[in-house]
Design a protein around this motif. Structure first.
Motif, PDB file in Angstrom:
ATOM      1  N   VAL A  14      11.141   5.233   3.559  1.00  0.00           N
ATOM      2  CA  VAL A  14      11.075   5.746   2.196  1.00  0.00           C
ATOM      3  C   VAL A  14      12.244   5.220   1.372  1.00  0.00           C
ATOM      4  N   THR A  15      13.428   5.181   1.963  1.00  0.00           N
ATOM      5  CA  THR A  15      14.598   4.656   1.258  1.00  0.00           C
ATOM      6  C   THR A  15      14.355   3.227   0.810  1.00  0.00           C
ATOM      7  N   ASN A  16      13.814   2.408   1.685  1.00  0.00           N
ATOM      8  CA  ASN A  16      13.523   1.010   1.333  1.00  0.00           C
ATOM      9  C   ASN A  16      12.464   0.913   0.243  1.00  0.00           C
ATOM     10  N   ILE A  17      11.426   1.722   0.342  1.00  0.00           N
ATOM     11  CA  ILE A  17      10.365   1.695  -0.662  1.00  0.00           C
ATOM     12  C   ILE A  17      10.907   2.147  -2.016  1.00  0.00           C
ATOM     13  N   ILE A  18      11.683   3.232  -2.032  1.00  0.00           N
ATOM     14  CA  ILE A  18      12.240   3.741  -3.293  1.00  0.00           C
ATOM     15  C   ILE A  18      13.192   2.717  -3.903  1.00  0.00           C
ATOM     16  N   THR A  19      13.997   2.068  -3.077  1.00  0.00           N
ATOM     17  CA  THR A  19      14.910   1.026  -3.577  1.00  0.00           C
ATOM     18  C   THR A  19      14.122  -0.094  -4.250  1.00  0.00           C
ATOM     19  N   LYS A  20      13.043  -0.503  -3.614  1.00  0.00           N
ATOM     20  CA  LYS A  20      12.197  -1.563  -4.176  1.00  0.00           C
ATOM     21  C   LYS A  20      11.543  -1.116  -5.480  1.00  0.00           C
ATOM     22  N   LEU A  21      11.022   0.111  -5.498  1.00  0.00           N
ATOM     23  CA  LEU A  21      10.391   0.632  -6.719  1.00  0.00           C
ATOM     24  C   LEU A  21      11.412   0.784  -7.850  1.00  0.00           C
ATOM     25  N   ALA A  22      12.615   1.213  -7.507  1.00  0.00           N
ATOM     26  CA  ALA A  22      13.668   1.376  -8.524  1.00  0.00           C
ATOM     27  C   ALA A  22      14.070   0.029  -9.113  1.00  0.00           C
ATOM     28  N   LYS A  23      14.175  -0.990  -8.288  1.00  0.00           N
ATOM     29  CA  LYS A  23      14.519  -2.330  -8.788  1.00  0.00           C
ATOM     30  C   LYS A  23      13.462  -2.855  -9.748  1.00  0.00           C
ATOM     31  N   LYS A  24      12.220  -2.460  -9.529  1.00  0.00           N
ATOM     32  CA  LYS A  24      11.121  -2.877 -10.411  1.00  0.00           C
ATOM     33  C   LYS A  24      10.995  -1.977 -11.634  1.00  0.00           C
ATOM     34  N   GLY A  25      11.795  -0.891 -11.667  1.00  0.00           N
ATOM     35  CA  GLY A  25      11.737   0.033 -12.793  1.00  0.00           C
ATOM     36  C   GLY A  25      10.578   1.012 -12.718  1.00  0.00           C
ATOM     37  N   LEU A  26      10.002   1.182 -11.527  1.00  0.00           N
ATOM     38  CA  LEU A  26       8.839   2.047 -11.370  1.00  0.00           C
ATOM     39  C   LEU A  26       9.212   3.474 -10.968  1.00  0.00           C
ATOM     40  N   ALA A  27      10.422   3.641 -10.435  1.00  0.00           N
ATOM     41  CA  ALA A  27      10.918   4.956 -10.022  1.00  0.00           C
ATOM     42  C   ALA A  27      12.419   4.981 -10.220  1.00  0.00           C
ATOM     43  N   LYS A  28      12.983   6.189 -10.256  1.00  0.00           N
ATOM     44  CA  LYS A  28      14.441   6.282 -10.352  1.00  0.00           C
ATOM     45  C   LYS A  28      14.921   7.477  -9.548  1.00  0.00           C
ATOM     46  N   ARG A  29      16.109   7.299  -8.999  1.00  0.00           N
ATOM     47  CA  ARG A  29      16.740   8.378  -8.234  1.00  0.00           C
ATOM     48  C   ARG A  29      17.385   9.358  -9.204  1.00  0.00           C
ATOM     49  N   MET A  58       0.817  -1.194   0.000  1.00  0.00           N
ATOM     50  CA  MET A  58       0.000   0.000   0.000  1.00  0.00           C
ATOM     51  C   MET A  58       0.862   1.259   0.000  1.00  0.00           C
ATOM     52  N   ARG A  59       1.952   1.239   0.769  1.00  0.00           N
ATOM     53  CA  ARG A  59       2.832   2.399   0.798  1.00  0.00           C
ATOM     54  C   ARG A  59       3.482   2.627  -0.563  1.00  0.00           C
ATOM     55  N   ASP A  60       3.740   1.544  -1.289  1.00  0.00           N
ATOM     56  CA  ASP A  60       4.336   1.681  -2.621  1.00  0.00           C
ATOM     57  C   ASP A  60       3.448   2.534  -3.517  1.00  0.00           C
ATOM     58  N   ILE A  61       2.169   2.261  -3.502  1.00  0.00           N
ATOM     59  CA  ILE A  61       1.222   3.017  -4.325  1.00  0.00           C
ATOM     60  C   ILE A  61       1.175   4.470  -3.866  1.00  0.00           C
ATOM     61  N   TYR A  62       1.180   4.692  -2.566  1.00  0.00           N
ATOM     62  CA  TYR A  62       1.158   6.059  -2.050  1.00  0.00           C
ATOM     63  C   TYR A  62       2.386   6.831  -2.511  1.00  0.00           C
ATOM     64  N   VAL A  63       3.558   6.197  -2.468  1.00  0.00           N
ATOM     65  CA  VAL A  63       4.783   6.854  -2.918  1.00  0.00           C
ATOM     66  C   VAL A  63       4.708   7.137  -4.414  1.00  0.00           C
ATOM     67  N   LEU A  64       4.209   6.191  -5.204  1.00  0.00           N
ATOM     68  CA  LEU A  64       4.048   6.429  -6.644  1.00  0.00           C
ATOM     69  C   LEU A  64       3.113   7.610  -6.891  1.00  0.00           C
ATOM     70  N   GLN A  65       2.055   7.721  -6.110  1.00  0.00           N
ATOM     71  CA  GLN A  65       1.134   8.853  -6.256  1.00  0.00           C
ATOM     72  C   GLN A  65       1.837  10.170  -5.946  1.00  0.00           C
ATOM     73  N   CYS A  66       2.678  10.181  -4.913  1.00  0.00           N
ATOM     74  CA  CYS A  66       3.457  11.386  -4.584  1.00  0.00           C
ATOM     75  C   CYS A  66       4.374  11.750  -5.742  1.00  0.00           C
ATOM     76  N   LEU A  67       5.023  10.747  -6.327  1.00  0.00           N
ATOM     77  CA  LEU A  67       5.949  10.987  -7.430  1.00  0.00           C
ATOM     78  C   LEU A  67       5.226  11.448  -8.685  1.00  0.00           C
ATOM     79  N   ASP A  68       4.002  11.004  -8.851  1.00  0.00           N
ATOM     80  CA  ASP A  68       3.229  11.351 -10.038  1.00  0.00           C
ATOM     81  C   ASP A  68       2.781  12.815 -10.020  1.00  0.00           C
ATOM     82  N   ARG A  69       2.706  13.405  -8.838  1.00  0.00           N
ATOM     83  CA  ARG A  69       2.245  14.803  -8.719  1.00  0.00           C
ATOM     84  C   ARG A  69       3.303  15.815  -9.129  1.00  0.00           C
TER      85      ARG A  69
END
Length: 71
Positions: A31-46, A1-12
């Motif tokens: 947040v660091t752990n969530i971003i790392t996970k999203l980046a590994k999946k290709g959903l976000a990037k630093r 659930m937090r992953d989706i919330y972070v993606l929503q923040c990034l989408d804004r």
């Protein structure tokens, strides 16, 4: 659930400071752990900060992240 919330923040916004995301969630470590996970999946990037303060880390949603978010 937090992953989706972070993606929503990034989408804004284009580049979001990780501290800003942490302020809306629980902690910077979470947040660091969530971003790392999203980046590994290709959903976000630093994105490195430009200018004088290279300590700041920004995050951006990827095209794949938008596709997942929008279903």
């Amino acid at each position: 659930m937090r992953d989706i919330y972070v993606l929503q923040c990034l989408d804004r916004e284009d580049n979001v400071n990780m501290c800003c995301i942490a302020n809306e969630l629980v902690s910077t470590a979470s947040v660091t752990n969530i971003i790392t996970k999203l980046a590994k999946k290709g959903l976000a990037k630093r994105v490195d900060a430009k200018g004088d303060d290279r300590r700041k880390v920004y995050v951006r949603i990827t095209k794949k992240g938008r596709e997942v978010l929008n279903g």
